[in-house]
Design a protein around this motif. Structure first.
Motif, PDB file in Angstrom:
ATOM      1  N   ALA A 282       0.824  -1.210   0.000  1.00  0.00           N
ATOM      2  CA  ALA A 282       0.000   0.000   0.000  1.00  0.00           C
ATOM      3  C   ALA A 282       0.862   1.266   0.000  1.00  0.00           C
ATOM      4  O   ALA A 282       0.420   2.319  -0.473  1.00  0.00           O
ATOM      5  N   ALA A 283       2.094   1.163   0.516  1.00  0.00           N
ATOM      6  CA  ALA A 283       2.973   2.337   0.538  1.00  0.00           C
ATOM      7  C   ALA A 283       3.359   2.784  -0.872  1.00  0.00           C
ATOM      8  O   ALA A 283       3.764   3.937  -1.070  1.00  0.00           O
ATOM      9  N   PHE A 284       3.221   1.890  -1.855  1.00  0.00           N
ATOM     10  CA  PHE A 284       3.560   2.243  -3.236  1.00  0.00           C
ATOM     11  C   PHE A 284       2.347   2.779  -4.002  1.00  0.00           C
ATOM     12  O   PHE A 284       2.495   3.219  -5.143  1.00  0.00           O
ATOM     13  N   ALA A 285       1.154   2.717  -3.396  1.00  0.00           N
ATOM     14  CA  ALA A 285      -0.057   3.170  -4.082  1.00  0.00           C
ATOM     15  C   ALA A 285      -0.077   4.693  -4.161  1.00  0.00           C
ATOM     16  O   ALA A 285       0.490   5.388  -3.323  1.00  0.00           O
ATOM     17  N   GLY A 286      -0.723   5.197  -5.198  1.00  0.00           N
ATOM     18  CA  GLY A 286      -0.832   6.641  -5.381  1.00  0.00           C
ATOM     19  C   GLY A 286      -1.754   6.959  -6.536  1.00  0.00           C
ATOM     20  O   GLY A 286      -2.529   6.106  -6.985  1.00  0.00           O
ATOM     21  N   ALA A 287      -1.654   8.176  -7.031  1.00  0.00           N
ATOM     22  CA  ALA A 287      -2.532   8.608  -8.121  1.00  0.00           C
ATOM     23  C   ALA A 287      -2.311   7.778  -9.379  1.00  0.00           C
ATOM     24  O   ALA A 287      -3.252   7.535 -10.142  1.00  0.00           O
ATOM     25  N   GLU A 288      -1.077   7.326  -9.609  1.00  0.00           N
ATOM     26  CA  GLU A 288      -0.756   6.574 -10.821  1.00  0.00           C
ATOM     27  C   GLU A 288      -0.579   5.083 -10.567  1.00  0.00           C
ATOM     28  O   GLU A 288      -0.299   4.337 -11.503  1.00  0.00           O
ATOM     29  N   VAL A 289      -0.710   4.657  -9.322  1.00  0.00           N
ATOM     30  CA  VAL A 289      -0.487   3.246  -8.988  1.00  0.00           C
ATOM     31  C   VAL A 289      -1.630   2.753  -8.101  1.00  0.00           C
ATOM     32  O   VAL A 289      -1.917   3.351  -7.060  1.00  0.00           O
ATOM     33  N   GLY A 296      -4.992 -15.445  -1.788  1.00  0.00           N
ATOM     34  CA  GLY A 296      -3.854 -16.212  -1.289  1.00  0.00           C
ATOM     35  C   GLY A 296      -2.680 -15.306  -1.004  1.00  0.00           C
ATOM     36  O   GLY A 296      -2.794 -14.286  -0.328  1.00  0.00           O
ATOM     37  N   ASP A 297      -1.512 -15.683  -1.549  1.00  0.00           N
ATOM     38  CA  ASP A 297      -0.311 -14.856  -1.375  1.00  0.00           C
ATOM     39  C   ASP A 297       0.029 -14.113  -2.658  1.00  0.00           C
ATOM     40  O   ASP A 297       1.189 -13.806  -2.920  1.00  0.00           O
ATOM     41  N   GLU A 298      -1.006 -13.801  -3.441  1.00  0.00           N
ATOM     42  CA  GLU A 298      -0.809 -13.125  -4.726  1.00  0.00           C
ATOM     43  C   GLU A 298      -1.386 -11.712  -4.664  1.00  0.00           C
ATOM     44  O   GLU A 298      -2.510 -11.517  -4.219  1.00  0.00           O
ATOM     45  N   PHE A 299      -0.605 -10.746  -5.130  1.00  0.00           N
ATOM     46  CA  PHE A 299      -0.997  -9.343  -5.118  1.00  0.00           C
ATOM     47  C   PHE A 299      -0.830  -8.769  -6.529  1.00  0.00           C
ATOM     48  O   PHE A 299      -0.102  -9.325  -7.357  1.00  0.00           O
ATOM     49  N   GLY A 300      -1.518  -7.661  -6.781  1.00  0.00           N
ATOM     50  CA  GLY A 300      -1.457  -7.052  -8.099  1.00  0.00           C
ATOM     51  C   GLY A 300      -1.267  -5.545  -8.016  1.00  0.00           C
ATOM     52  O   GLY A 300      -1.534  -4.923  -6.982  1.00  0.00           O
ATOM     53  N   ALA A 301      -0.824  -4.974  -9.124  1.00  0.00           N
ATOM     54  CA  ALA A 301      -0.658  -3.515  -9.205  1.00  0.00           C
ATOM     55  C   ALA A 301      -0.929  -3.073 -10.638  1.00  0.00           C
ATOM     56  O   ALA A 301      -0.585  -3.769 -11.595  1.00  0.00           O
ATOM     57  N   LEU A 302      -1.556  -1.905 -10.759  1.00  0.00           N
ATOM     58  CA  LEU A 302      -1.778  -1.263 -12.055  1.00  0.00           C
ATOM     59  C   LEU A 302      -1.007   0.051 -12.054  1.00  0.00           C
ATOM     60  O   LEU A 302      -1.234   0.907 -11.191  1.00  0.00           O
ATOM     61  N   ILE A 303      -0.084   0.179 -12.999  1.00  0.00           N
ATOM     62  CA  ILE A 303       0.764   1.373 -13.077  1.00  0.00           C
ATOM     63  C   ILE A 303       0.374   2.150 -14.318  1.00  0.00           C
ATOM     64  O   ILE A 303       0.549   1.659 -15.449  1.00  0.00           O
ATOM     65  N   SER A 316       8.758  -2.398 -10.272  1.00  0.00           N
ATOM     66  CA  SER A 316       8.305  -3.684  -9.737  1.00  0.00           C
ATOM     67  C   SER A 316       9.409  -4.355  -8.929  1.00  0.00           C
ATOM     68  O   SER A 316       9.137  -5.017  -7.912  1.00  0.00           O
ATOM     69  N   THR A 317      10.651  -4.185  -9.356  1.00  0.00           N
ATOM     70  CA  THR A 317      11.773  -4.754  -8.607  1.00  0.00           C
ATOM     71  C   THR A 317      11.879  -4.119  -7.232  1.00  0.00           C
ATOM     72  O   THR A 317      12.166  -4.798  -6.238  1.00  0.00           O
ATOM     73  N   ARG A 318      11.629  -2.805  -7.151  1.00  0.00           N
ATOM     74  CA  ARG A 318      11.655  -2.136  -5.839  1.00  0.00           C
ATOM     75  C   ARG A 318      10.557  -2.689  -4.932  1.00  0.00           C
ATOM     76  O   ARG A 318      10.759  -2.855  -3.720  1.00  0.00           O
ATOM     77  N   ILE A 319       9.379  -2.963  -5.519  1.00  0.00           N
ATOM     78  CA  ILE A 319       8.306  -3.565  -4.716  1.00  0.00           C
ATOM     79  C   ILE A 319       8.724  -4.938  -4.220  1.00  0.00           C
ATOM     80  O   ILE A 319       8.519  -5.281  -3.042  1.00  0.00           O
ATOM     81  N   CYS A 320       9.311  -5.751  -5.098  1.00  0.00           N
ATOM     82  CA  CYS A 320       9.779  -7.089  -4.688  1.00  0.00           C
ATOM     83  C   CYS A 320      10.793  -6.989  -3.550  1.00  0.00           C
ATOM     84  O   CYS A 320      10.757  -7.785  -2.601  1.00  0.00           O
ATOM     85  N   GLU A 321      11.698  -6.017  -3.655  1.00  0.00           N
ATOM     86  CA  GLU A 321      12.700  -5.843  -2.595  1.00  0.00           C
ATOM     87  C   GLU A 321      12.043  -5.466  -1.277  1.00  0.00           C
ATOM     88  O   GLU A 321      12.445  -5.941  -0.199  1.00  0.00           O
ATOM     89  N   ALA A 322      11.014  -4.605  -1.340  1.00  0.00           N
ATOM     90  CA  ALA A 322      10.307  -4.227  -0.113  1.00  0.00           C
ATOM     91  C   ALA A 322       9.582  -5.420   0.501  1.00  0.00           C
ATOM     92  O   ALA A 322       9.563  -5.588   1.724  1.00  0.00           O
ATOM     93  N   LEU A 323       9.004  -6.261  -0.340  1.00  0.00           N
ATOM     94  CA  LEU A 323       8.271  -7.428   0.162  1.00  0.00           C
ATOM     95  C   LEU A 323       9.204  -8.534   0.625  1.00  0.00           C
ATOM     96  O   LEU A 323       8.780  -9.420   1.366  1.00  0.00           O
ATOM     97  N   ARG A 324      10.459  -8.492   0.187  1.00  0.00           N
ATOM     98  CA  ARG A 324      11.434  -9.504   0.614  1.00  0.00           C
ATOM     99  C   ARG A 324      12.045  -9.188   1.968  1.00  0.00           C
ATOM    100  O   ARG A 324      12.695 -10.042   2.570  1.00  0.00           O
ATOM    101  N   ALA A 325      11.866  -7.980   2.449  1.00  0.00           N
ATOM    102  CA  ALA A 325      12.441  -7.609   3.751  1.00  0.00           C
ATOM    103  C   ALA A 325      11.858  -8.498   4.847  1.00  0.00           C
ATOM    104  O   ALA A 325      10.704  -8.915   4.774  1.00  0.00           O
TER     105      ALA A 325
END
Length: 650
Positions: A282-289, A296-303, A316-325
């Motif tokens: 949710a921290a990556f969500a905004g006007a354009e996202v 399940g363990d599946e999430f989506g995003a529209l950019i 998307s790689t930055r999101i993966c890195e955030a979720l890997r923490a």
């Protein structure tokens, strides 16, 4: 005084609330225009009957001013769009309307009384009728603004009643009292109607609120608070069908190690992981996202409006890195890992479903080939999809039964040096696609619903070939992850085994951890049913998954097959200890153990020293047709031993 304040706080007198005020403005719009028209016509009629009987300023000037004012206000209300007003604007306009209504009522009643002082009894009667009609018209037309209606009624009726009582004329006194009585009754009716209007409006607002709340809940994931799959697809459909069709990207994220975390730490811990993942996304969500949990363990995003594929891949790689923490479960950190699949509109597709499938395929490619990274759907993937579709079509085609066959790889008893079992392995050579890898066509069969046909077809072929084997040699056959959870397939397997005449005790069905993870309880029921016929059950690829040891403990298994990956380090002290530990575990649990992937004589020697009973691999023999296998068995006699093992190899 307390009762008076309470009465004034009731709906007919209470200040209009914002949402009610807008609704009042909507209802008043047409009624007030009619009220001003009524007042203008009546004023002209009254002035006409008094022409020549009163000074001109009363019959000409005053009516002209009143009609002009009424026309101006009527035009204002006719142009007004109440639904566009804010709450504060609606309240201000209602207050202004109340003040103007009372001011106009003072002017009209004073003018009509002044006219009544001239002329004969007919003209005076007309003036009285004008006042009565004015009151009634105001009450009806100002029903949805009772403060103004009551104010006008009080001014007009009060002035008229005083005028009648002081006239000294009994008829006028009776008219004044009668008009007042009728007005009181109508005011009471107005109050009741307005109260009903308020209750109806509030119930509509409440119904609307509940509907909006239900709609919000229907589009919200209850665990993470993110939009759910339905909301995600609504936004996706809107973007794909929007005017202008601006480019956008669809990303799907999947947690790589959520399943073992959920199994090891429990569902509450799994829910905590999903909630934390949702917050990070949710921290990556905004006007354009826009982000969502798809299930399940599946999430989506529209950019929206990405610059290019490289930019959105980096995002998307930055999101993966955030979720890997790491996520902390109490004092224990866990790392879920995350893979992503990306598809760009319109390059990957123009329809929502098509675009989602492309992103899902890219995700599948990430998890299969570069776990933990982002894959952008490309033309190469498009070609692969076309091939997959051709494979799926061929799986349903009439030539499959002729093209697909079973090859057999021997399993050696290292103690007696005899072949005791063969494993049936599917091989498919398509007339246009060529040779298709088993993992590829099995996965395609699972996706397109052809796995039942494939399993039963291969089992029939394998049992028919196995009937040619010596009675001391058994058959091992692999089941798909979908077979155990399909009651139709389990029943079909039992029927095929009975019809074949092959001794069920010579048949071993191999299951993978994936097959058990789909639906553990149904898998256990199926295993019990198969074992009741005498069929043996083996857990394949033991040690390659996260929960293999758990399944050995919880299931009535007969055999375990150690995954071939352990052979790579068998020559090291650590690798030898691991294999020795697994062998000792199987002995303690009274399970037969088969080691896969034996390719060198040194590996075979170490396994014999460790007390391993059954081995399988290229050293013992490569997969081959039944005819070739029988020939090799005939050539080697009882089985391979040193040079014999080489001779049995393809």
């Amino acid at each position: 005084m307390g009762r008076i304040r309470t009465r004034l706080a009731e709906p007919p007198f209470a200040r209009a609330e914002g949402r009610i005020a807008v609704r009042q403005m909507i209802e008043l719009r047409t009624q007030i225009v009619s009220l001003y028209a009524l007042l203008s016509v009546n004023a002209c009629a009254l002035a006409f009957t008094h022409l020549g009987l009163t000074p001109p300023w009363l019959t000409l000037a005053c009516p002209a001013v009143f009609v002009a004012l009424c026309a101006a206000r009527a035009l204002h209300w006719w142009r007004l769009k109440p639904e566009t007003l804010t709450e504060a604007q609606a309240r201000r306009r209602l207050r202004l309307t109340t003040v103007l209504a009372i001011a106009l009522s003072v002017g009209f009643v004073a003018w009509s009384i002044a006219l009544g002082a001239h002329g004969g009894p007919y003209e005076q009667g007309h003036a009285a009728i004008f006042i009565a009609i004015t009151v009634i018209g105001c009450i009806f037309c100002l029903t949805h603004l009772p403060v103004a209606a009551f104010g006008v009624t009080l001014v007009v009726t009060g002035a008229f009643l005083i005028h009648c009582l002081t006239s000294g004329n009994g008829v006028f006194v009776a008219i004044g009292l009668n008009t007042t009585f009728v007005t009181v009754v109508m005011v009471r009716i107005l109050a009741n109607n307005y109260r009903a209007f308020i209750e109806l409006t509030q119930s509509q607002f409440e119904a609307q609120r509940l509907a909006e709340e239900n709609a919000r809940q229907a589009l919200t994931d209850s665990l993470t608070g993110l939009p759910n799959r339905r909301a995600f697809f609504q936004q996706l459909e809107a973007l794909a069908s929007a005017d202008g069709r601006a480019p956008f990207a669809l990303a799907i994220f999947d947690l790589d190690r959520f399943k073992p975390i959920n199994d090891s730490y429990g569902h509450n811990a799994g829910d905590h992981v999903l909630r934390e993942t949702g917050q990070r996304l949710a921290a990556f969500a905004g006007a354009e996202v826009a982000v969502a949990r798809l299930g399940g363990d599946e999430f989506g995003a529209l950019i929206r409006r990405p610059a290019d594929g490289a930019e959105v891949t980096a995002f998307s790689t930055r999101i993966c890195e955030a979720l890997r923490a790491p996520i902390w479960l109490g004092e224990t950190p866990v790392v879920t890992g995350c893979s992503a699949g990306l598809a760009l509109y319109p390059d990957a597709g123009r329809r929502a479903a098509e675009l989602f499938d492309r992103a899902d395929y890219a995700l599948y490619h990430s998890k299969l080939n570069q776990r933990g990274r982002t894959t952008l759907f490309s033309q190469e993937h498009e070609s692969a999809i076309r091939t997959e579709r051709a494979i799926e079509a061929a799986l349903h085609g009439p030539y499959l039964v002729h093209e697909i066959e079973v090859h057999y790889q021997p399993i050696l008893d290292a103690g007696t040096n005899r072949v005791v079992m063969v494993e049936g392995l599917a091989r498919w050579t398509h007339f246009t696609l060529g040779r298709i890898a088993p993992d590829r066509f099995v996965a395609a069969a699972e996706r397109c619903g052809a796995i039942h046909r494939l399993t039963t077809l291969l089992l029939r072929k394998a049992l028919a070939d196995a009937a040619r084997l010596p009675p001391e040699i058994g058959l091992s056959f692999n089941l798909s992850s979908h077979d155990l959870t399909s009651s139709e397939t389990v029943v079909a397997i039992l029927g095929i085994v009975r019809e074949s005449g092959f001794d069920p005790r010579r048949l071993t069905l191999e299951l993978t951890e994936t097959a058990l993870m789909r639906d553990f309880e149904r898998a256990r029921e199926a295993i019990t049913l198969l074992q009741a016929l005498g069929i043996r059950i083996a857990l394949d690829d033991f040690g390659s998954g996260y929960s293999s040891l758990s399944y050995v403990h919880r299931l009535p298994l007969d055999k375990v097959k150690i995954d071939r990956s352990f052979m790579a380090d068998l020559s090291s002290r650590q690798g030898e200890r691991i294999v020795a530990t697994i062998l000792e575990l199987c002995r303690n649990l009274d399970l037969s153990c088969i080691v896969e992937g034996v390719e060198t004589a040194d590996q075979l020697a170490i396994l014999r020293r460790l007390g391993c009973r059954y081995v399988q691999g290229y050293l013992i023999g490569r997969p081959m047709r039944m005819t070739s296998l029988l020939e090799r068995l005939g050539e080697t006699g009882t089985g391979p031993d040193g040079g014999r093992a080489q001779r049995l190899s393809a």
